[in-house]
Design a protein around this motif. Sequence first.
Motif, short mmCIF file in Angstrom:
data_model
loop_
_atom_site.label_atom_id
_atom_site.label_comp_id
_atom_site.label_asym_id
_atom_site.label_seq_id
_atom_site.Cartn_x
_atom_site.Cartn_y
_atom_site.Cartn_z
N VAL A 98 40.70 39.76 40.97
CA VAL A 98 41.90 40.69 41.31
C VAL A 98 41.56 41.74 42.17
CG1 VAL A 98 43.95 41.56 40.69
CG2 VAL A 98 43.58 39.54 39.86
N GLY A 99 40.70 42.55 41.49
CA GLY A 99 40.07 43.91 41.93
C GLY A 99 39.37 43.72 43.33
N LEU A 100 38.61 42.77 43.41
CA LEU A 100 37.99 42.47 44.69
C LEU A 100 39.22 41.91 45.64
CD1 LEU A 100 34.88 40.61 43.54
CD2 LEU A 100 34.99 42.93 44.46
N PHE A 101 39.91 41.16 45.29
CA PHE A 101 41.01 40.91 46.30
C PHE A 101 42.04 42.06 46.69
CE2 PHE A 101 45.20 38.81 47.36
CZ PHE A 101 44.56 38.03 48.33
N ALA A 102 42.27 42.68 45.81
CA ALA A 102 43.08 44.04 45.97
C ALA A 102 42.47 44.95 47.23
CB ALA A 102 43.46 44.94 44.81
#
Length: 179
Positions: free
Chosen positions: A64-68
């Motif tokens: 989720v962090g990489l996507f954000a």
Amino acid sequence: MSAIRLVTAFDLLTFNWCLGLPKAAQIASVSRQVSRLGDGVLYLFIGFALALFEQQFGLLFLLVGLFAYAIELPLYLILKNTIKRDRPCDSLPFEAYIVPSDKFSFPSGHSAAAFVFAALVAHFYPEFSAVSYVLAVAIGMSRVLLGVHYPTDILAGAVLGLSSAATAIALIPFLSLMV
């Protein structure tokens, strides 16, 4: 008074107050260290460490962090290079405490990244939300105290970071399928 003039007046008043503090040079020394926390290395380290060692949410936190950040970074670059607001150290008669990595100031990339991380921590590990948001605010404030951003640059970065994180968090059901 127009909205732009009001924002500019606020920025100048607040910025000059911050840089006019009696111990501004000593504050800048601490601000340099706080600002470095927002360079991105810490976020990656924590994300990978959680993915490796925290079984419940670690890998999902990283994804989720990489996507954000994949949402935040291009938006930040588009905004910065479209708006092209000069940094305070380039438009006011003073010298910043650090050399900025690029020319323009709006929005603050350090603030955007810090608030992405804070929102993700608050979502996955709510017991650490206060610490993560205090750190995000400190990173943003450090950029003003170093003379490379106006306060509204920090506010815009925070909004960009929180929006990017909220979008990525909303897509967790789809990202969960990857885990």
